[in-house]
Design a protein around this motif. Structure first.
Motif, PDB file in Angstrom:
ATOM      1  N   LEU A 109       0.830  -1.200   0.000  1.00  0.00           N
ATOM      2  CA  LEU A 109       0.000   0.000   0.000  1.00  0.00           C
ATOM      3  C   LEU A 109       0.869   1.256   0.000  1.00  0.00           C
ATOM      4  O   LEU A 109       2.003   1.236   0.475  1.00  0.00           O
ATOM      5  CB  LEU A 109      -0.898   0.020   1.248  1.00  0.00           C
ATOM      6  N   PRO A 110       0.349   2.367  -0.518  1.00  0.00           N
ATOM      7  CA  PRO A 110       1.089   3.631  -0.428  1.00  0.00           C
ATOM      8  C   PRO A 110       1.350   3.984   1.038  1.00  0.00           C
ATOM      9  O   PRO A 110       0.531   3.687   1.911  1.00  0.00           O
ATOM     10  CB  PRO A 110       0.143   4.642  -1.085  1.00  0.00           C
ATOM     11  N   PRO A 111       2.476   4.599   1.340  1.00  0.00           N
ATOM     12  CA  PRO A 111       2.809   4.907   2.737  1.00  0.00           C
ATOM     13  C   PRO A 111       1.841   5.922   3.337  1.00  0.00           C
ATOM     14  O   PRO A 111       1.373   6.836   2.664  1.00  0.00           O
ATOM     15  CB  PRO A 111       4.229   5.474   2.652  1.00  0.00           C
ATOM     16  N   ALA A 112       1.517   5.718   4.599  1.00  0.00           N
ATOM     17  CA  ALA A 112       0.643   6.640   5.325  1.00  0.00           C
ATOM     18  C   ALA A 112       0.979   6.539   6.801  1.00  0.00           C
ATOM     19  O   ALA A 112       1.523   5.525   7.267  1.00  0.00           O
ATOM     20  CB  ALA A 112      -0.823   6.302   5.081  1.00  0.00           C
ATOM     21  N   ARG A 113       0.688   7.592   7.532  1.00  0.00           N
ATOM     22  CA  ARG A 113       0.839   7.571   8.984  1.00  0.00           C
ATOM     23  C   ARG A 113      -0.427   8.065   9.676  1.00  0.00           C
ATOM     24  O   ARG A 113      -0.444   8.257  10.894  1.00  0.00           O
ATOM     25  CB  ARG A 113       2.031   8.428   9.415  1.00  0.00           C
ATOM     26  N   ARG A 114      -1.481   8.269   8.878  1.00  0.00           N
ATOM     27  CA  ARG A 114      -2.747   8.767   9.425  1.00  0.00           C
ATOM     28  C   ARG A 114      -3.890   8.131   8.646  1.00  0.00           C
ATOM     29  O   ARG A 114      -3.846   8.045   7.418  1.00  0.00           O
ATOM     30  CB  ARG A 114      -2.775  10.297   9.319  1.00  0.00           C
ATOM     31  N   ALA A 201       8.630   2.878  11.376  1.00  0.00           N
ATOM     32  CA  ALA A 201       8.842   1.450  11.168  1.00  0.00           C
ATOM     33  C   ALA A 201       7.559   0.650  11.364  1.00  0.00           C
ATOM     34  O   ALA A 201       7.397  -0.434  10.800  1.00  0.00           O
ATOM     35  CB  ALA A 201       9.921   0.935  12.123  1.00  0.00           C
ATOM     36  N   VAL A 202       6.647   1.184  12.145  1.00  0.00           N
ATOM     37  CA  VAL A 202       5.398   0.492  12.464  1.00  0.00           C
ATOM     38  C   VAL A 202       4.290   0.860  11.477  1.00  0.00           C
ATOM     39  O   VAL A 202       3.410   0.048  11.174  1.00  0.00           O
ATOM     40  CB  VAL A 202       4.958   0.830  13.905  1.00  0.00           C
ATOM     41  N   ALA A 203       4.318   2.076  10.953  1.00  0.00           N
ATOM     42  CA  ALA A 203       3.217   2.606  10.134  1.00  0.00           C
ATOM     43  C   ALA A 203       2.823   1.704   8.961  1.00  0.00           C
ATOM     44  O   ALA A 203       1.627   1.515   8.714  1.00  0.00           O
ATOM     45  CB  ALA A 203       3.583   4.004   9.643  1.00  0.00           C
ATOM     46  N   PRO A 204       3.767   1.125   8.192  1.00  0.00           N
ATOM     47  CA  PRO A 204       3.338   0.277   7.070  1.00  0.00           C
ATOM     48  C   PRO A 204       2.475  -0.901   7.510  1.00  0.00           C
ATOM     49  O   PRO A 204       1.494  -1.246   6.828  1.00  0.00           O
ATOM     50  CB  PRO A 204       4.660  -0.194   6.465  1.00  0.00           C
ATOM     51  N   ASP A 205       2.817  -1.518   8.633  1.00  0.00           N
ATOM     52  CA  ASP A 205       2.019  -2.644   9.121  1.00  0.00           C
ATOM     53  C   ASP A 205       0.664  -2.185   9.634  1.00  0.00           C
ATOM     54  O   ASP A 205      -0.342  -2.890   9.481  1.00  0.00           O
ATOM     55  CB  ASP A 205       2.767  -3.397  10.219  1.00  0.00           C
ATOM     56  N   PRO A 233      -6.950   6.006   4.184  1.00  0.00           N
ATOM     57  CA  PRO A 233      -5.596   6.472   4.524  1.00  0.00           C
ATOM     58  C   PRO A 233      -5.378   7.884   4.012  1.00  0.00           C
ATOM     59  O   PRO A 233      -5.959   8.294   3.003  1.00  0.00           O
ATOM     60  CB  PRO A 233      -4.691   5.476   3.796  1.00  0.00           C
ATOM     61  N   HIS A 234      -4.545   8.619   4.717  1.00  0.00           N
ATOM     62  CA  HIS A 234      -4.161   9.968   4.292  1.00  0.00           C
ATOM     63  C   HIS A 234      -2.723   9.923   3.802  1.00  0.00           C
ATOM     64  O   HIS A 234      -1.822   9.489   4.528  1.00  0.00           O
ATOM     65  CB  HIS A 234      -4.290  10.968   5.450  1.00  0.00           C
ATOM     66  N   ALA A 235      -2.510  10.356   2.588  1.00  0.00           N
ATOM     67  CA  ALA A 235      -1.172  10.307   1.998  1.00  0.00           C
ATOM     68  C   ALA A 235      -0.194  11.151   2.804  1.00  0.00           C
ATOM     69  O   ALA A 235      -0.565  12.172   3.402  1.00  0.00           O
ATOM     70  CB  ALA A 235      -1.219  10.792   0.552  1.00  0.00           C
ATOM     71  N   LEU A 236       1.046  10.707   2.830  1.00  0.00           N
ATOM     72  CA  LEU A 236       2.073  11.479   3.529  1.00  0.00           C
ATOM     73  C   LEU A 236       2.274  12.831   2.856  1.00  0.00           C
ATOM     74  O   LEU A 236       2.219  12.950   1.638  1.00  0.00           O
ATOM     75  CB  LEU A 236       3.402  10.716   3.519  1.00  0.00           C
ATOM     76  N   ARG A 237       2.486  13.852   3.651  1.00  0.00           N
ATOM     77  CA  ARG A 237       2.757  15.180   3.107  1.00  0.00           C
ATOM     78  C   ARG A 237       3.775  15.859   3.999  1.00  0.00           C
ATOM     79  O   ARG A 237       3.907  15.554   5.187  1.00  0.00           O
ATOM     80  CB  ARG A 237       1.480  16.022   3.045  1.00  0.00           C
TER      81      ARG A 237
END
Length: 252
Positions: A109-114, A201-205, A233-237
């Motif tokens: 999946l595309p990276p996200a943290r939110r 390191a945790v966000a992708p999982d 998911p909210h794309a990284l910015r």
């Protein structure tokens, strides 16, 4: 592959279908023996019924394995009657596919943290012998990790408690709904919350697990009508230099 279906029944109303009735009617489609029935990790989820007209209901069902999908499609043919408590409902058609994704797609999946997590049916979160409607990422992620590791066939997800504690709820809007489940009152959250992860390191999982949750359900009692969710998911910015650390309203 993980998929979502909906089934239409006539001859029964949503207000008359208790969650114990729902579980008894639908779980037998999947649980063919005692081993299936007592299994901790269920390869399916069942949403609380939605009304359809004056004498019908719609039930959303998620499946995580090919076997569960086959049992669903064979177990609910058009015209089959199901007992919901005192009432008899009849499937008006075969289960209708709403959407699906392969395990590989969920993993890549595309990276996200939110993430915005919308709870469509009451969702309850268990900690030992306590159940709470308060969205608890650590509790939810533990349960989702068990399902991923047992059913995906991919590399297991493993994180420490300290790492999962980096996931937190930054915004929330909704209400608590108490429901009777076989004489036990469980309160579940309905509404929307925003989950954030502070550990790269945790966000992708976390993203993988929340994507799976749209098929597996989230929290406790997902085979009894609880925990149907949608996740955005909210794309990284890049954060503007003027951005503050104060919590902002994130739910429109």
């Amino acid at each position: 592959m993980p998929s979502r279906y909906e089934v239409h029944f006539t001859g029964v109303t949503a207000r008359d279908v208790q969650l114990t009735h729902l579980h008894a009617a639908i779980s037998r489609v999947f649980d063919h023996d005692t081993t299936d029935h007592i299994r901790n990790v269920k390869p399916y989820s069942i949403a609380a019924p939605r009304p359809e007209g004056h004498s019908g209901i719609i039930i959303e069902i998620g499946v995580l394995t090919d076997i569960a999908e086959t049992r669903l499609l064979k177990g609910i043919p058009a015209g089959r009657a199901f007992r919901f408590g005192r009432d008899i409902g009849q499937a008006t058609a075969v289960p209708r596919l709403l959407g699906g994704a392969s395990w590989a797609q969920l993993s890549d999946l595309p990276p996200a943290r939110r993430w915005s997590v919308r709870f469509l049916t009451p969702t309850t979160f268990r900690d030992r012998d306590r159940s709470s409607p308060l969205p608890a990422p650590s509790s939810a992620l533990r349960g989702l990790t068990l399902k991923w590791n047992a059913l995906s066939g991919l590399a297991p997800i493993e994180h420490t408690g300290e790492q999962t504690a980096s996931v937190w709820v930054s915004d929330i809007e909704g209400r608590s709904v108490p429901l009777d489940v076989g004489g036990r009152i469980l309160s579940g959250f309905v509404g929307e919350s925003v989950w954030r992860c502070d550990n790269d390191a945790v966000a992708p999982d976390v993203g993988r697990l929340l994507a799976m949750a749209q098929f597996s359900g989230i929290g406790s009692a997902t085979a009894k009508g609880f925990g149907t969710v949608r996740v955005r998911p909210h794309a990284l910015r890049a954060a503007p230099a003027s951005e503050t650390t104060d919590h902002e309203r994130e739910i429109a």
